[in-house]
Enzyme design. Structure first.
Site, mmCIF file in Angstrom:
data_model
loop_
_atom_site.group_PDB
_atom_site.id
_atom_site.type_symbol
_atom_site.label_atom_id
_atom_site.label_comp_id
_atom_site.label_asym_id
_atom_site.label_seq_id
_atom_site.Cartn_x
_atom_site.Cartn_y
_atom_site.Cartn_z
ATOM 1 N N GLN A 287 1.126 -11.283 -3.371
ATOM 2 C CA GLN A 287 -0.241 -10.443 -3.050
ATOM 3 C C GLN A 287 -0.838 -9.829 -4.048
ATOM 4 O O GLN A 287 -0.224 -8.880 -4.958
ATOM 5 C CB GLN A 287 0.008 -9.402 -1.744
ATOM 6 C CG GLN A 287 -1.160 -9.344 -1.116
ATOM 7 C CD GLN A 287 -0.975 -8.332 0.038
ATOM 8 O OE1 GLN A 287 -0.177 -7.379 0.017
ATOM 9 N NE2 GLN A 287 -1.456 -8.530 1.229
ATOM 10 N N CYS B 33 0.874 -1.325 -0.030
ATOM 11 C CA CYS B 33 -0.172 -0.253 0.053
ATOM 12 C C CYS B 33 0.762 1.401 -0.070
ATOM 13 O O CYS B 33 0.383 2.262 -0.863
ATOM 14 C CB CYS B 33 -1.161 -0.149 1.205
ATOM 15 S SG CYS B 33 -0.379 -0.709 2.509
ATOM 16 N N LYS C 241 -12.400 -3.962 7.756
ATOM 17 C CA LYS C 241 -12.478 -4.656 6.744
ATOM 18 C C LYS C 241 -13.390 -5.821 6.478
ATOM 19 O O LYS C 241 -14.006 -6.076 7.617
ATOM 20 C CB LYS C 241 -10.876 -5.548 6.701
ATOM 21 C CG LYS C 241 -10.904 -6.510 7.921
ATOM 22 C CD LYS C 241 -9.411 -6.999 7.755
ATOM 23 C CE LYS C 241 -9.362 -7.876 8.885
ATOM 24 N NZ LYS C 241 -8.234 -8.717 8.922
ATOM 25 N N ARG D 122 7.380 -11.112 4.749
ATOM 26 C CA ARG D 122 6.859 -10.827 6.520
ATOM 27 C C ARG D 122 7.669 -11.839 7.241
ATOM 28 O O ARG D 122 7.578 -13.042 7.026
ATOM 29 C CB ARG D 122 5.425 -11.037 6.389
ATOM 30 C CG ARG D 122 4.579 -10.047 5.674
ATOM 31 C CD ARG D 122 3.002 -10.168 5.697
ATOM 32 N NE ARG D 122 2.338 -9.203 4.968
ATOM 33 C CZ ARG D 122 0.974 -9.219 4.983
ATOM 34 N NH1 ARG D 122 0.258 -10.103 5.505
ATOM 35 N NH2 ARG D 122 0.593 -8.477 4.081
ATOM 36 N N HIS E 123 -7.978 -0.655 0.184
ATOM 37 C CA HIS E 123 -7.191 -1.818 -0.059
ATOM 38 C C HIS E 123 -7.994 -3.122 -0.344
ATOM 39 O O HIS E 123 -8.912 -3.466 0.567
ATOM 40 C CB HIS E 123 -6.383 -2.252 1.299
ATOM 41 C CG HIS E 123 -5.629 -0.818 1.716
ATOM 42 N ND1 HIS E 123 -4.354 -0.608 1.751
ATOM 43 C CD2 HIS E 123 -6.256 0.078 2.375
ATOM 44 C CE1 HIS E 123 -3.857 0.560 2.330
ATOM 45 N NE2 HIS E 123 -5.243 0.869 2.700
ATOM 46 N N ASP F 285 -3.032 -7.555 -5.016
ATOM 47 C CA ASP F 285 -3.318 -6.345 -4.310
ATOM 48 C C ASP F 285 -3.937 -5.528 -5.264
ATOM 49 O O ASP F 285 -3.589 -5.332 -6.532
ATOM 50 C CB ASP F 285 -2.227 -5.605 -3.614
ATOM 51 C CG ASP F 285 -2.224 -5.191 -2.270
ATOM 52 O OD1 ASP F 285 -3.108 -4.982 -1.859
ATOM 53 O OD2 ASP F 285 -1.219 -4.935 -1.520
ATOM 54 N N HIS G 52 -5.441 -1.067 -4.931
ATOM 55 C CA HIS G 52 -5.887 -0.025 -4.173
ATOM 56 C C HIS G 52 -6.634 0.968 -5.103
ATOM 57 O O HIS G 52 -6.465 1.270 -5.919
ATOM 58 C CB HIS G 52 -4.639 0.645 -3.553
ATOM 59 C CG HIS G 52 -3.580 0.247 -2.880
ATOM 60 N ND1 HIS G 52 -2.665 -0.861 -3.494
ATOM 61 C CD2 HIS G 52 -3.947 -0.341 -1.451
ATOM 62 C CE1 HIS G 52 -2.078 -1.262 -2.332
ATOM 63 N NE2 HIS G 52 -2.627 -1.260 -1.498
#
Length: 591
Positions: free
Chosen positions: A335, A288, A418, A317, A464, A337, A339
């Site tokens: 990921q 992000c 979320k 991570r 997100h 992802d 946005h």
């Protein structure tokens, strides 16, 4: 209805179908397990024994190692305790008395737990027969209620308090249910899960591997890379269709960025860091902040919004070694992802658009799902007003979509609430994958702006969202969901040609070229082996279709088709069969 003993020693009537009853049953079973262990191994030291999603466990420090072979003996002792029908009795002690009590019992882990509790608090215990354990409850009234249906399952290692700096303890896992029928159904599911274990199937099908050179960092093999790229191609297709642009952001960015985003304060223990030119940097655990920098690259107008930006970002991570589990828990993953930057008026429609994308994709794989709305956690940033607006925005979208959901209090991200989507796989297990997070915080922290239709500067709102979640984890879920029998469009090898003997290799090559030229993933098994052996090998590899070519096929210009499930379709026209295969690939059928 049943009665349970609550945290303060009071009694409560509860339905046996209630989740609290099930967790209480399992927690009580963990105490019976601990008592049985102390009966059989008096020198063993007890740590903790909570109920968990599918059962319970107890961490124990044994003087000598035990193995899975010892579980039947412990289970037999548990049954004796259940048969004795001992009452669970609640009592409390002052802190100093409690420490002395546990010291006299020779339980150092319990002493440490008590010492960490606030001074002045009464410490609660539960006793059954001659066994007493430090515990806040709740519990059943009597050990006899534990005895309906329980099973010890396996043994694992677990560091005390989850720290690799502490001693490794022995963790005994078990499960318990209100009825034998429910237990049997669960154990049957677990046996099926063992057969479907993606680590086992991944090795058999040559999908991925791990190496001690990088624990928790997956290596994708050729077949696995085909599977991964096929999923990514589909991801790109549906995102282009839904108005997304794709970007790529750096893997390493400086500390200042992560401080601005809040990750340095809220997530640093999970981040890998390094130093470049005497400045702190971090390997990104999330995409992000990079997406925010792309938004900042040039001035934005309300005419540019909504701005839907997708990224297949490789994130890292730090996970503890004891938590690593195949592709389900890794230290680096891709990921999927995206946005979305938008005006406040666009929140509802954009969330509805993401919900539709998620529903379309999961339905295509045959997944049903449950939905949770996770609200503000304790470790969060932002004002009460922003959080209320964000939570209401998600609720409004879910209600408009007509989706049933449950509230998961306090489990939101630190920057916003979320929506989580929990897939239900072929054998009834659930997996948390898709997420939609509404964020008012990052746009404020990075001072994001756009020019409104009033020519004034305004703050955008940010979504997100992920659909697969992690490509790697989703591959693990698909592998177990389909038990390695991937749908034709996903299968690394879609068609395998098996010549009866070397005499028919030229004809096999002609058929190969026909399918290969139409982008069907096809292979020839040209080994000098018997046909029966080749068929068995192709079935082990779970290839959807086998084409067998021999003398009659070559003479008549046909192919003999066989499925991985053993169905012999007989001699077919190769052009017609190719057309059928192409149609099936295009349709993305699951069977």
């Amino acid at each position: 209805m049943a009665e349970i003993i609550l945290h303060d020693g009071s009694l409560q009537q509860i339905d046996e179908k209630d989740e609290l009853y099930l967790s209480t049953l399992r927690h009580s079973c963990s105490h019976v397990l601990a008592q049985a262990v102390k009966n059989l191994y008096p020198d063993a030291k007890l740590a903790i024994g909570p109920s968990i999603a599918d059962g319970f466990y107890y961490d124990i420090d044994f003087t000598e190692p035990i193995s899975d072979a010892d579980l039947s003996k412990i289970e037999s002792e548990m049954k004796k305790i259940v048969k004795s029908a001992e009452r669970f009795e609640y009592f409390t002690l002052e802190r100093d008395e409690a420490i002395k009590f546990m010291e006299e019992k020779g339980e150092p882990y319990k002493v440490e737990l008590i010492q960490d509790l606030p001074e002045g608090e009464l410490i609660s215990f539960f006793k059954q027969g001659d066994f007493t354990d430090l515990c806040a409850g709740p519990h059943l009234l009597n050990t006899k209620y534990v005895g309906k249906a329980f099973k010890l399952q396996t043994i694992a290692g677990a560091y005390w308090r989850g720290s690799e700096k502490n001693k490794m303890l022995t963790r005994i896992y078990g499960t318990a249910f209100p009825s034998k029928e429910e237990l049997e159904a669960y154990l049957t599911m677990m046996e099926e899960a063992k057969k479907r274990d993606h680590r086992k199937i991944g090795k058999e099908l040559g999908l991925f591997m791990f190496n001690e050179a990088g624990p928790g960092f997956p290596f994708f093999l050729p077949n696995g890379m085909i599977l991964k790229n096929t999923l990514i191609d589909y991801w790109r297709q549906i995102h282009h269709k839904n108005g997304y642009v794709e970007v790529s952001t750096p893997i390493i960015l400086n500390r200042k960025l992560w401080e601005t985003s809040g990750h340095w304060d809220h997530y640093k223990e999970n981040m890998y860091t390094t130093v470049i030119d005497e400045e702190d940097y971090a390997v990104k655990p999330m995409n992000c902040p990079g997406g925010v920098l792309i938004y900042q690259y040039e001035p934005r107008s309300y005419r540019n919004l909504p701005m839907r930006v997708g990224e297949l970002g490789l994130v890292h991570r730090h996970e503890k070694s004891g938590q690593l589990h195949g592709l389900f828990r890794v230290r680096c993953f891709t990921q999927d992802d995206a946005h979305i930057f938008m005006t406040p008026a666009q929140i509802k429609d954009e969330i509805l658009g993401v919900i539709r994308m998620i529903d379309d994709l999961y339905s295509m794989f045959g997944f049903k799902y449950n939905v949770e709305l996770s609200t503000r956690p304790e470790n969060s940033m932002g004002s009460d007003e922003d959080w209320e607006m964000a939570e209401n925005g998600l609720k409004d979208a879910l209600n408009a979509a007509g989706i049933n959901y449950v509230i998961n209090e306090g489990d939101g991200a630190f920057y916003g609430p979320k929506i989580d989507f929990h897939l239900i796989d072929a054998i009834g297990r659930t997996w948390q994958c898709g997420t939609i997070q509404l964020d008012f915080q990052l746009p404020q922290r990075f001072n994001l702006e756009y020019v409104g239709d009033d020519s004034k500067m305004h703050r955008p709102i940010m979504i997100h969202r992920v659909i697969f979640g992690s490509i790697e984890r989703f591959i693990g879920i698909l592998t177990e969901h389909f038990a390695g029998k991937f749908p034709l469009w996903l299968a690394p090898c879609q068609v395998k040609i098996l010549p009866v003997s070397d005499k028919y290799l030229d004809y096999a090559k002609k058929i190969y070229d026909m399918f290969d030229n139409e982008n069907v993933r096809v292979q020839i098994d040209d080994r000098s082996e018997k046909l029966g052996w080749k068929i068995r090998e192709a079935q082990k590899e779970k290839v959807p279709y086998m084409i067998i070519v021999g003398e009659k096929d070559e003479a008549e210009g046909t192919v003999s088709v066989r499925t991985r499930n053993g169905v012999d379709e007989g001699a077919l026209n190769p052009e017609l069969f190719l057309a059928r295969v192409k149609d099936e690939i295009k349709s993305k059928k699951n069977d």
